[in-house]
Design a protein around this motif. Structure first.
Motif, PDB file in Angstrom:
ATOM      1  N   GLY A  94      75.952   3.110  -4.257  1.00  0.00           N
ATOM      2  CA  GLY A  94      75.918   1.798  -3.631  1.00  0.00           C
ATOM      3  C   GLY A  94      76.245   1.972  -2.171  1.00  0.00           C
ATOM      4  N   ASP A  95      75.851   1.024  -1.350  1.00  0.00           N
ATOM      5  CA  ASP A  95      76.265   1.142   0.044  1.00  0.00           C
ATOM      6  C   ASP A  95      76.573  -0.210   0.644  1.00  0.00           C
ATOM      7  OD1 ASP A  95      73.806   0.109   1.471  1.00  0.00           O
ATOM      8  OD2 ASP A  95      72.934   1.768   0.345  1.00  0.00           O
ATOM      9  N   ARG A  96      77.373  -0.196   1.662  1.00  0.00           N
ATOM     10  CA  ARG A  96      77.788  -1.425   2.348  1.00  0.00           C
ATOM     11  C   ARG A  96      77.974  -1.122   3.825  1.00  0.00           C
ATOM     12  NH1 ARG A  96      79.884  -6.274   0.648  1.00  0.00           N
ATOM     13  NH2 ARG A  96      81.360  -7.305   2.037  1.00  0.00           N
ATOM     14  N   HIS A  97      77.386  -1.941   4.668  1.00  0.00           N
ATOM     15  CA  HIS A  97      77.408  -1.680   6.107  1.00  0.00           C
ATOM     16  C   HIS A  97      77.843  -2.908   6.880  1.00  0.00           C
ATOM     17  CE1 HIS A  97      75.205   1.910   5.044  1.00  0.00           C
ATOM     18  NE2 HIS A  97      74.356   1.161   4.385  1.00  0.00           N
ATOM     19  N   ILE A  98      78.643  -2.672   7.881  1.00  0.00           N
ATOM     20  CA  ILE A  98      79.023  -3.757   8.779  1.00  0.00           C
ATOM     21  C   ILE A  98      78.545  -3.406  10.182  1.00  0.00           C
ATOM     22  CG2 ILE A  98      80.941  -4.974   9.875  1.00  0.00           C
ATOM     23  CD1 ILE A  98      82.420  -4.745   7.224  1.00  0.00           C
ATOM     24  N   GLU A  99      77.755  -4.294  10.742  1.00  0.00           N
ATOM     25  CA  GLU A  99      77.200  -4.055  12.068  1.00  0.00           C
ATOM     26  C   GLU A  99      77.625  -5.216  12.955  1.00  0.00           C
ATOM     27  OE1 GLU A  99      72.947  -3.919  12.047  1.00  0.00           O
ATOM     28  OE2 GLU A  99      72.851  -2.854  13.943  1.00  0.00           O
ATOM     29  N   GLN A 100      78.356  -4.909  13.989  1.00  0.00           N
ATOM     30  CA  GLN A 100      78.747  -5.968  14.909  1.00  0.00           C
ATOM     31  C   GLN A 100      78.420  -5.527  16.327  1.00  0.00           C
ATOM     32  OE1 GLN A 100      82.991  -5.997  13.983  1.00  0.00           O
ATOM     33  NE2 GLN A 100      83.414  -5.020  15.958  1.00  0.00           N
TER      34      GLN A 100
END
Lengths: 482, 454
Positions: free
Chosen positions: A61-67
């Motif tokens: 699974g993957d999870r990304h935060i882009e700010q």
């Protein structure tokens, strides 16, 4: 929602990054210190997660935060842009100074106006962000899809399924008083099936998605239909014959074949190419570019659609823009820069992949309005040709107008009847004249299932397309059989 | 803000503390500058400084290892810890996979990494004005080539610098710096109311290795000009020559076909063909991660394994797949040092510098040796099915009659089965060109179906 108080996205950026009205105003003032006509600030916070299944298990699974944020300054045709993934008052000042360097003159430019309220409609209200839905329910969904697809037919040898959820929050502050924010959910489900019969292997794919609650993907009717389609097309391909080559009559099915419009005319009607006079459609407003009866629109206001936007990435509310009306070219798709330079108004099509990119005129949901004919009659009207109902990708050279798109499900038509399935063929044509060869328009307009991604100048954005059944005379089909 | 190397270490420590049995992290810090000039006017100047961190957490179970990946562009300590913990939590939700895990051994020696000439420190001082000047010169050269070039999509110059850190819980911590510079021109040629565009570009690790802006602009202009006056083609079967630019797309497709993931998933028609002839004996295809100055070169791959040179096709025989440690375990082989990894994408396999060895003939000689056929200079569309090899793409190019270029052609497709195309390569040019991580000379395929309106 009322006009009082900040929008949820506005409050989010204020709380998380300390971006109050004053620091935003100061950054704009800094960007405007040189002779700059327009400046804007763009802030983004995106969460995306996905799970992928293959060989019967969800391996990862993957999870990304882009700010990040970007500051833009415009002078005439020039744009200065500085972006950073560090969001804060100090990095904002640095970016503002960098962006304004596009103007060499130090005389102060466009005055900053007082902020006005933002758009209040919400085309995609969701109770829960799709990225807040527990991953366990996403995993369970694709495991169910796997089991279901494998049980459909013993020739199914492999299933790949994935589920992608995204929540993007954006805030735009412009020197003309623009203050707009948007919270954009996006979900997508993909199913790919490989079938084998003897030594022949084939693939079938189907996907769906949009700006709606993740829970909608859990509805069995929806995902079972998706898996059924993937299995059906994969099995169909096991029997597909080589496609003929040459110029012939083509009937396009409803829905996703609308990619024809996207490639053949949509890109060519984007404001930047027309302002620069590099499009095959440049200077052709008011001219006939399609058969009578052909009306094509770009509509960013459809609730819940993948290509829809409350406001574009420059803060302009999205709208419905008529591109072709009864065969006559009526409009272009505009962002702020190109609208200003062409002396017209923005159409809510200024989009960007992320804070790391400059906005450009881009499509939203592009489709042709329905005609009056029974689709079955349209197929019956063809003595010899091909019937293409599903497609992979496409591409266009906007200057020469040549476009291609690749069929993933197509059939021969002989004597008005649908015949043998054909292997993937590429269709190629000329954008400015392909729609003049439309001879019949079905009454069955359908939009695609929500899988389109458009690439331009290295930037990808989600889009939608739609089409009724269409008969086109003499399109070149790139098969292998003479 | 946390230093990338520190962020990577912190991520691994936090993931391990949260219950991961193994973890790795990649941190990338980059500065970029991009500008476009159109006519006499600057179109845009874009500048950025970015940092991203990708974390992979591996949680061992009874029957295998559970894996998850997270990434963040916020490198503050709290954010890094949170993303590491989220990776572990996410991993616990996934299935146990016997093949998952870090490489067991064989990591590169971080203290003795080869110098692959991936950047010139002096280039760090490149200014916005320098790059605007390069774009302006390319743009001017394109427009000065011929009066029929009066417009363009602009000329673009870019410079990017990156520092890449990779670390894992086996104790490997390595880093390297790299740069890439590019210059791109895209002029429009107009004649009798019809317009054609084309492009040319140069890309290199060092500014000094870029082609001169004047050469890039003039070359782009000549390419656009030669497309004017295109005619229709009647559907036929003929030899098709791919110029170095379009030939590279063939090897990009081969890179996908020999990727260990496509092979174990059997989504490649080359699965199970190792050691067999799959192409003409003229085909020598090598993936070389150590090529000095190569746009795909790097001292170690996305898992910390040393870069190497891998012969993929030798005398037409499939000599090796491209593997990372995962796909190698699935297929029972060893990694070829082909792991790709970016902060925000799952580990995978990709080519480093994949190039076809050049032959002896010039493109002009190959054309002269072709009585009737097509020289492809542009391909559009995505008509390729890796499972079956069915290939059908939109094309534009130059028509060959009696061994000479006769006229340009457009609005055509070329189609064949890709396996037949590889086997049918009967000429390889001497004009090897690297504009990306895929390099190729011109090649001729003996027979393809060309469909057109004529």
């Amino acid at each position: 929602m009322t006009a009082n108080g900040p929008t949820p996205a506005r409050a989010f950026f204020q709380d998380r990054f300390g971006l109050d009205d004053r620091s935003l105003g100061d950054a704009l003032d800094l960007a405007l210190e040189r002779r700059v006509e327009y400046a804007d600030l763009f802030f983004e916070y995106t969460v995306q997660d996905s799970v992928v299944l293959e060989e019967g298990i969800v391996k990862s699974g993957d999870r990304h935060i882009e700010q990040g944020m970007g500051v833009r300054a415009q002078v005439g045709e020039r744009q200065g842009y500085a972006h950073s993934d560090e969001v804060g008052v100090e990095s904002l000042r640095v970016a503002a100074r960098t962006a304004r360097a596009i103007s060499a003159e130090s005389a102060r430019g466009g005055a900053r106006a007082v902020s006005t309220g933002a758009s209040e409609r919400n085309l995609y209200p969701v109770g829960e962000s799709p990225t807040d839905v527990p991953v366990e329910s996403k995993i369970r969904l694709i495991e169910e899809i796997d089991a279901y697809a494998r049980a459909r037919d013993p020739r199914v040898v492999e299933v790949m399924a994935s589920c992608v959820s995204q929540q993007r929050q954006v805030l735009v502050v412009g020197s003309d008083g623009t203050l707009a924010s948007d919270v954009r959910p996006l979900v997508r489900l993909n199913v790919q099936v490989i079938t084998q019969d003897g030594s022949r292997r084939e693939v079938g794919y189907q996907g769906c998605g949009g700006r709606y609650e993740f829970a909608k993907l859990l509805e069995p009717d929806r995902w079972q239909a998706l898996a059924d389609e993937a299995v059906r097309t994969s099995l169909l391909n096991l029997e597909a014959l080589p496609c003929p080559a040459g110029s012939m009559t083509v009937v396009l099915g409803p829905g996703w074949p609308g990619i024809l419009l996207h490639e053949a005319i949509g890109h060519g009607l984007e404001g930047d190419f027309n302002r620069k006079q590099t499009s095959a459609f440049s200077g052709r407003l008011g001219q006939r570019v399609a058969s009578p009866g052909v009306t094509v629109v770009d509509d960013g206001t459809l609730p819940g659609r993948r290509g829809s936007l409350n406001v574009d990435d420059e803060g302009t509310p999205s709208q419905r823009t008529v591109l072709i009306e009864d065969g006559i070219l009526r409009g272009y798709l505009q962002d702020r820069l190109n609208a200003r330079l062409m002396g017209t108004t923005p159409t809510g099509n200024g989009r960007r992949e992320s804070y790391a990119h400059l906005p450009m005129p881009r499509m939203t949901n592009t489709f042709m309005l329905a005609g009056e004919e029974d689709p079955a009659d349209i197929v019956r009207s063809v003595d010899r040709g091909i019937y293409a109902v599903n497609f992979g990708g496409g591409q266009v050279d906007i200057t020469s107008g040549k476009f291609v798109f690749s069929a993933s499900e197509a059939y021969r038509i002989e004597g008005g009847r649908i015949g043998a399935p054909l292997k993937g063929a590429t269709l190629i044509g000329n954008g400015p004249d392909v729609l003049t060869r439309v001879s019949r328009i079905g009454n069955d307009l359908a939009l695609d299932r929500g899988v389109g991604t458009c690439g331009k100048d290295g930037q990808s954005v989600p889009v939608g397309v739609g089409l009724p059944t269409l008969r086109i005379e003499e399109l070149t089909v790139g098969g292998t059989e003479g | 803000m946390t230093d990338p190397r520190e962020a990577a270490r912190l991520a691994i420590a936090a993931a391990t503390a949260a219950g991961a049995h193994a973890a790795d992290a990649v941190a990338v810090e980059s500065d970029s500058l991009e500008t476009r000039v159109r006519g006499e006017e600057i179109d845009f100047v874009k500048q950025a400084r970015e940092r991203t961190l990708g974390i992979r957490a591996l949680v061992r179970g009874r029957d295998g290892t559970r894996t998850a990946i997270t990434s963040t562009s916020d490198l503050a300590e709290a954010a890094v810890r949170s993303m590491a913990e989220q990776a572990v939590a996410l991993a616990r939700a996934t299935a146990e996979d016997p093949a998952a895990g870090l490489p067991a051994q064989g990591f590169a020696d971080p203290g003795a990494l080869p110098d692959l000439v991936l950047c010139d420190p002096a280039d760090r001082s490149v200014s916005v004005d320098d790059r605007i000047d390069a774009a302006r010169r390319a743009e001017r050269a394109a427009r000065d080539t011929d009066p029929r070039i009066a417009n363009s999509e602009g000329s673009q110059a870019s410079s990017g610098f990156a520092r890449v850190v990779y670390a894992n819980s086996e104790g490997f911590v390595g880093e390297y710096e790299s740069a890439s510079h590019a210059l791109f021109a895209e002029p429009l040629a107009r004649q009798n109311g019809s317009m054609q565009r084309d492009y040319w570009m140069s890309a290199a690790r060092r500014l000094a290795d870029l082609e001169a802006p004047e050469a890039v602009g003039a070359h782009a202009a000549r390419r656009a000009l030669r497309r004017l006056g295109a005619r229709d083609v009647a559907t036929c079967e003929v030899p098709v020559i791919f110029d170095p630019l379009t030939a590279a797309s063939l090897w990009r497709q081969v890179a996908g076909l020999v990727s260990g993931y496509a092979v174990y998933r059997r989504t490649s028609f080359l699965a199970g063909r190792l050691g067999e002839p799959i192409a003409s004996h003229l085909v020598q295809l090598v993936d070389d991660g150590l090529r000095p100055g190569g746009l795909g070169s790097r001292p170690f791959d996305g898992e910390g394994l040393p870069s190497r040179r891998t012969v993929v096709i030798e005398d037409g025989r499939l000599a090796s797949y491209l593997l990372d440690s995962y796909s190698a375990r699935k297929l029972g082989g060893a990694s070829t040092g082909s792991a790709t990894r970016s902060a925000s994408s799952a580990p995978g396999v990709g080519p480093t510098n994949l190039g076809l060895a050049p032959g002896d003939a010039t493109l002009e000689q190959i054309v002269a040796d072709t009585p009737r056929g097509l020289l492809v200079t542009e391909l559009i569309g995505m008509g390729f099915n890796p499972v079956t090899g069915d290939y059908s793409r939109g094309a534009a190019g130059l028509w060959i009659e009696n061994g000479a270029i006769a006229h340009p052609v457009e609005e055509i497709t070329i189609a064949a089965n890709f396996a037949d195309m590889l086997a049918g390569i009967d000429a390889v040019g001497s004009d090897l060109l690297w504009l990306s991580r895929i390099g190729s000379p011109s090649v001729r395929v003996a027979r393809m179906t060309v469909a057109g309106r004529g």
